[in-house]
Design a protein around this motif. Sequence first.
Motif, PDB file in Angstrom:
ATOM      1  N   ARG A   1      22.079 -43.317  93.199  1.00 38.80           N
ATOM      2  CA  ARG A   1      22.115 -42.830  92.142  1.00 38.80           C
ATOM      3  C   ARG A   1      21.933 -42.642  91.266  1.00 38.80           C
TER       4      ARG A   1
ATOM      5  N   GLU B   1      24.720 -42.263  87.000  1.00 38.45           N
ATOM      6  CA  GLU B   1      26.056 -41.982  86.908  1.00 38.45           C
ATOM      7  C   GLU B   1      25.574 -41.528  85.634  1.00 38.45           C
ATOM      8  N   GLN B   2      26.805 -40.384  86.014  1.00 37.24           N
ATOM      9  CA  GLN B   2      27.001 -39.470  84.814  1.00 37.24           C
ATOM     10  C   GLN B   2      28.521 -39.832  84.171  1.00 37.24           C
ATOM     11  N   TYR B   3      28.350 -39.874  83.482  1.00 39.31           N
ATOM     12  CA  TYR B   3      29.786 -40.594  82.790  1.00 39.31           C
ATOM     13  C   TYR B   3      30.841 -39.653  81.716  1.00 39.31           C
ATOM     14  N   TYR B   4      30.458 -38.018  81.956  1.00 38.62           N
ATOM     15  CA  TYR B   4      31.025 -37.006  80.798  1.00 38.62           C
ATOM     16  C   TYR B   4      30.974 -36.488  82.066  1.00 38.62           C
ATOM     17  N   GLU B   5      32.007 -35.477  81.261  1.00 41.60           N
ATOM     18  CA  GLU B   5      32.368 -34.533  82.192  1.00 41.60           C
ATOM     19  C   GLU B   5      31.145 -32.924  81.355  1.00 41.60           C
TER      20      GLU B   5
ATOM     21  N   ARG C   1      30.868 -30.034  79.300  1.00 34.58           N
ATOM     22  CA  ARG C   1      31.358 -28.910  79.453  1.00 34.58           C
ATOM     23  C   ARG C   1      31.130 -27.048  79.913  1.00 34.58           C
TER      24      ARG C   1
ATOM     25  N   ILE D   1      23.085 -49.562  82.556  1.00 29.10           N
ATOM     26  CA  ILE D   1      23.828 -48.007  82.481  1.00 29.10           C
ATOM     27  C   ILE D   1      22.946 -46.504  82.666  1.00 29.10           C
TER      28      ILE D   1
ATOM     29  N   PHE E   1      23.603 -46.727  89.578  1.00 30.96           N
ATOM     30  CA  PHE E   1      24.351 -47.061  90.523  1.00 30.96           C
ATOM     31  C   PHE E   1      23.238 -47.345  91.382  1.00 30.96           C
TER      32      PHE E   1
ATOM     33  N   PHE F   1      22.907 -35.969  79.846  1.00 28.23           N
ATOM     34  CA  PHE F   1      22.884 -36.627  78.828  1.00 28.23           C
ATOM     35  C   PHE F   1      21.842 -37.437  78.220  1.00 28.23           C
ATOM     36  N   ALA F   2      21.517 -38.433  77.404  1.00 23.01           N
ATOM     37  CA  ALA F   2      20.682 -39.567  76.579  1.00 23.01           C
ATOM     38  C   ALA F   2      20.516 -40.643  77.681  1.00 23.01           C
TER      39      ALA F   2
END
Lengths: 983, 201
Positions: B128, B130-134, B136, B89, B92, B44-45
Motif C-alpha cells: 500500500r 503510506e500517507q504521512y499526513y493527516e 485537512r 518513502i 509500504f 501529497f507530492a
Amino acid sequence: MAITYAVLLFLIFYSFQPTLSLYEDQVGLTDWHQQYIGKVKQAVFHTHKTGRKRVVVSTEDNVIATLDLRHGEIFWRHVLGHNDVVDGIDIALGKYVITLSSEGRILRAWNLPDGQMVWESSLHGPKHSKSLLLMTNVIIEKDNVVVIFSNGRLHAVSCIDGEVLWNKDFEAESLEVQKVIQPPGSNFVYVVGFAASSQFEMYQINATNGELLKHESEAFSGRFSGEVSLVSSETLVALDSTGLILLRISFHEGKISIQQTPISDLVEDSPGPAVIIPSSIMGLFTIKINAVTIFIRVIGKGKLEVVEKANHETAVGDALSLSEGQQAFALVQHAGRDIHLTVKLAHDWGGDLLKESIKMDQQRGLVHKVFINNYVRTDGSYGFRALIVMEDHSLLLLQQGTIVWSREDGLASIIDVTTSELPVERAGVSVAKVELNLFEWLKGHMLKLKGTLMLATPEDIAAIQYMRLKSSEKSKMTRDHNGFRKLLIALTRAGKLFALHTGDGRIVWSRLLQSLHKSEACQHPIGLNLSPWQVPHHHALDENPSVLVVGRCGPSSDALGILSFIDSYTGKELSSSRLVHSVAQVIPLPYTDSTEQRLHLLIDADKHAHLYPETPEAISIFRREFSNIYWYSVEDENGIIKGYALKSKCNGNVDDKFCFDARELWSIVLPSESEKIIATVTRKMNEAVHTQAKLIAADQDVMYKYVSRNLLFVATVAPKASGEIGSVTPEESWLVVYLIDTVTGCVLHRMTHHGSQGPVEAVFSENWVVYHYFNLRAHRYEMSVIEIYDQSRADNKDVWKLVVGKHNLTSPISSYSRSEVVTKSQSYFFTHSLKAIAVTSTAKGITSKQLLMGTIGDQVLALDKRFLDPRRSVNPTQAEREEGIIPLTDSLPIIPQSYITHNIRVEGLRGIITVAAKLESTTLVFAHGLDLFFTHFAPSRTYDSLTEDFSCALLLITIVALVAAIFVTWLLSQRKELQDKWR
Amino acid sequence: MAPIGRLFLLVLLSTALTISSGSGDGFSINGRVKIPQGLGTKGFALPGKTSNVKVILNGGQIVTYLRPDGYFSFQNIPAGTHLIEVAAIGYFFSPVRVDVSARNPGKVQAALTENRRGLSELVLEPLRDEQYYEIREPFSIMNVVKSPMGLMMGFMLVVVFLMPKLVENMDPEEMRRAQEEMRSQGVPSLASLLPGGGGRN
C-alpha cells in the motif's frame, strides 16, 4: 454566568480537539531536519559550461553526493551500506559518476544530474589487494573504458553499460600493485608494484584487449615501504623501509632503473625517518619528516632538488591539468589565524598562479585536504576555486580570497548528545532579535483567523506559513515556560562540540576541543562520553551550566583518559586535564556538591574507581554514600558480567585521595559455547516514574511495578547465530534474555526464544523492557515485552490496611530484600528491521509512553506502549476494554501517520534521544545519524496546552462581541422596562 | 563449477529466474521492484523517483539501489534463507523471504513475510502507499456548526430567540411570582451584574 460557562466549555472543547498527527502545513513548525555527508575523502569537480556547476564527493561515511558549487547544497546523495566503503570515484562521459566500493568488488555508475543508478557490476578476483580506479581515454567499440585494479585482477569495464570487456589476473603471490598508469596519448597501461617488498615489477598491458605486452622486474637490495608518488608517467618515487633513502624508479620503455638518494644528501640535519605523501604531480613530490613538509623537484636525469621546507602545517592537493600539458597543484599553509592558499605550476616552483590569504575560524582546526578546480576568467587568465576539508570534518569552498560556503559535516558523526537549559530571561534584557509589538501580534492573529475561516488569499496563506515557521518565539536564547527551548550539545568524532538550538537547529557555538587535539603525548585522541557536569538550580544560578567531556588517547581501553569541562552557554573550555589513569566506564553519581557539580566516578581498566571533582567536599559527600555505590561491568567477548562495590582507598598510590579500590561482589559467567552477549540495556538514570502501582480494573486488583534502577537486561545468542540473518538454521540458534539485579547479581528472569537470533535492539523503562530480534522460524522480526512486578508488596491492596497503617509501602526497597517478582511477557511480529529504539520521556512520567523506533528505512516510527502489553488477549473482557487493552493481534500495526519523521529520512540513523520538556504532555525527540532531526512529540496529544492553530484573536473578538451584545441588550431591556413602567 | 555457472546464467537470461550461481564464491539474487504508476499520487507530492529506493539484504548487510528499469541484484550471497527489505518513502513494502539453495540453484523460493504469499518471480510491489499526513477537512457548514464556536453560537441563538418565546408563553401571574421569588432570594440577575444594573434593585 452562561457566558463564562460557555467560554470555559469552549476552552475545554478546544483543547480536546484531536491532533493525532501532523498536517502537511505543520511541517517545519516544531521540527527541523539537517542533511550532512560526513568527512570528504575525494572530490571531483564537474564544471562544464552547460548545466549547473557541481562537485561530486565521496566521504568516510560511505556517502556519494553531488553538491552545488554555488551554495554547497546537496543535489543528491546516496548512503551506501556500512561495509560498502568507497574506494574511488570519477566522472565518465561527462554524465555518469563512477564509484568503486566494497574493497573493489562493486562498480556502480550514477546519473550525474539526478543520482539514478544506471548500472552496477560486480568484480571478482583471486585475492585481496589495493583497489585502484583509472579513467582512460581508450575506446573499444565506441565504449569508453574504465580500468579497475582490484582483488588481484585488472578489469576493463565499459562506461556505457558496466560490462566487463576483458580482465587479466595478477596472481603472483606477493605482488602488491601500487599504481595503474596510462601514459597520455597511448593505448596501453602500466601496472606497477612491489613483489615480496624488495622487487619492483612492471607490467605493460594493452588497454584494448588486456594482452600483456611487457613484463620486467628489478630487485632492490633493501625493502620498499608502502606508498609511492608518481612524478611522471614513467617515473615513481618511493622510500625504503628505513625511511632514510629516496628511491627514484624509472621504467621508461620497459627498462627499469632504481636510483637511491639518501635524504641526508638533500636535507641537512634531517632528524628522522621520512614519510612520503602520495601524489601524482609531474616532476614534484612531497615528503614529511616529523612536522616538516619538504617539496622536492625531480630535474632531468635523476637529479633531486629541495625546493622548499615548510615548517607550518601544510596540505597539498593533487595535480590539476591545465591546457597545453601544464599541471597546477594547490597547497594550503597555516599562518596564525590565516590560511594561505597557493596554486603553483608543477614545473615552475617560483611562479604562483594564485596566492590568497583567508581568515579562518580557529575552531575548524587544520586543513586536511584540498581539491582545486580552475575556470577561465573573462580576461583569459585562470581562476581557481578550492574545496578544503578541515580537521573538524567541515567542508569549505574558497574562491577569490573568500569563503563562498561552508558545511558543518562534522555533525554527521555524533558520538554523544546531552542537553542544557538556556539562561533565564531577566527583566530589562531583551534577548530576542525581533520583539513583536501588540499591533503586529494582532495582525498576525487576524491573518490566522482569516486562514481558519478560509478567507485568506494565497499571499495571505504564504504570509501565515512564513510567520509560523519564522516565529521569533521558538528561537529565542532564553528559557521558556514549556521547556521547549534548550541547547542540544553534541560531541562529534572529530573532537568538536556543537551546541544546537532546539528551536531552529542553528549552531549557537562550536568548539574544537584542544584537549582532544592530536599531540605528541596523545596520538589518537577520541571522545567517549558527554555528561552534564554542573546544572545550576537555586543557589548557584549565577553560574553557567557546564558539561564534562571524557576522552582517551587511543582506541584501546587502557589508554590514558582526558577530561574537559566546557561552559554550556559560551562553549569556553573552562579547564581540561590529562588523567594518569585510563577510562573504561563513566558513572555519573546521583549526588551534587554545594556548587551543584555532579560527582562522577571513572572506572579505569584495572578496576580502580576515581572520584571527580577532586575536592574535599566531594570526598565527604562520597564518604557518606560509600556503601551505597555499586556498579557492574560487561565483558562481552568472555561472556562475563561482574558486579562491584567500593572497598577502600587505593593501596598503591598513597597520595591519591580520590582513588578507590573495588571489590568484586558477584559474577555471572555465561557458557561461552552456547551463549554470546549481544546487547545490554539499563534504565535511563533520570527517568521519572509517576506511580508504582498499576491498577487492574478487570478484577479490581493492584499490581506493584518492580521499579528498580539496578536492573540490567542482557540478551545472548548462540555463538553460531551471532552473524547475519541467513547464516544459521532455526534449530541451531536461540536467543536468551536475562533480567539481572546489578547489586546482588541475582537473575530475576530468564527466558529463551528458540529459533531466534539477533541483532537485538532493546529499551528499558519503568518496569518493562521491549526488545526486537529476528525469528528464524517465521522468518520475521519479532518484538517482545517483559513486565516485572513486585509480588512482596502485593498484600498492600487492602484499603483498610493502608488506612490503619499496616502496610510495608514506606519500608525501604532494597535489592537485598527477598525478591518476589512476577514477570509477564508477550511477543508480536514486527515488519521492519530496526536501527535504534527509544521511549518517550516526560517531566513527571504521567503521560503514557510511546516507543520510538528507527526503522531500516531511516524513519522514526512511534508506537503506543499499549500495543506491547502482556495483558493483551484475543477477546478482552468489557472491563479490560474499558481499561484500554487492545485485542491481541499477531503483528504490531504500522500506521503511516505515526511516523514522527513524516516523509523525511534521517539517513544513516544511529540514535534516538528523548528529553522531557517542562510541559508534561510533550517530549523532545532528537534523532541523529548522518542527518539530524528534531521534533516535539506528544505521546497522548497535547492535553495540557492549546494547539498551535488556536486562534487567540477569534476568542478575543468573540468575547468583545459578546460583551457588546450584552451591553446593547441590557440597554434595550432597560428601555423596554421603562416603556412598560410608563404604560 | 564454472561451466555450470554459465549454464545457469543462460537459464537466467532466458526465463528471468531470480537466483543464479555467480562466478564468485556465492550466488546472486536478482529481482525487480515495481511501483505502479498512479498509486500514491493522491494527497501529497511523492518523490516518485526510483533513485532513492533502497533494497536491503538481511537488515543492512548489503544495501543496493535500483536501476532505471527497477531491477536490482545482490552478488556473492551464501546459500541460506535471506530477507530482502525495500525502503521507499511513501510506500509500504513487505519484507521478502528468499531461499537460496546450494543444491538447486535455479529454484525460486520467495515469499512475502507479511501475508505469507509466495512469489513465482522476485517482483516486489508495494502492499500500500503510506500517507504521512493527516488530511485537512475541507470547509463545510457542518464543521463550523459542530465546532465549539458553532455550538456556542447555537446556544446563544437559543437563548436570544427561544427564551423570550418561552417567557412569553408563561402565565403572567406565574411569571411575576417567579420574579418576586428570585428577588427575595437575592439571586443576581444578568442585569445586576453590569455596572449601573445593581442600583436599580
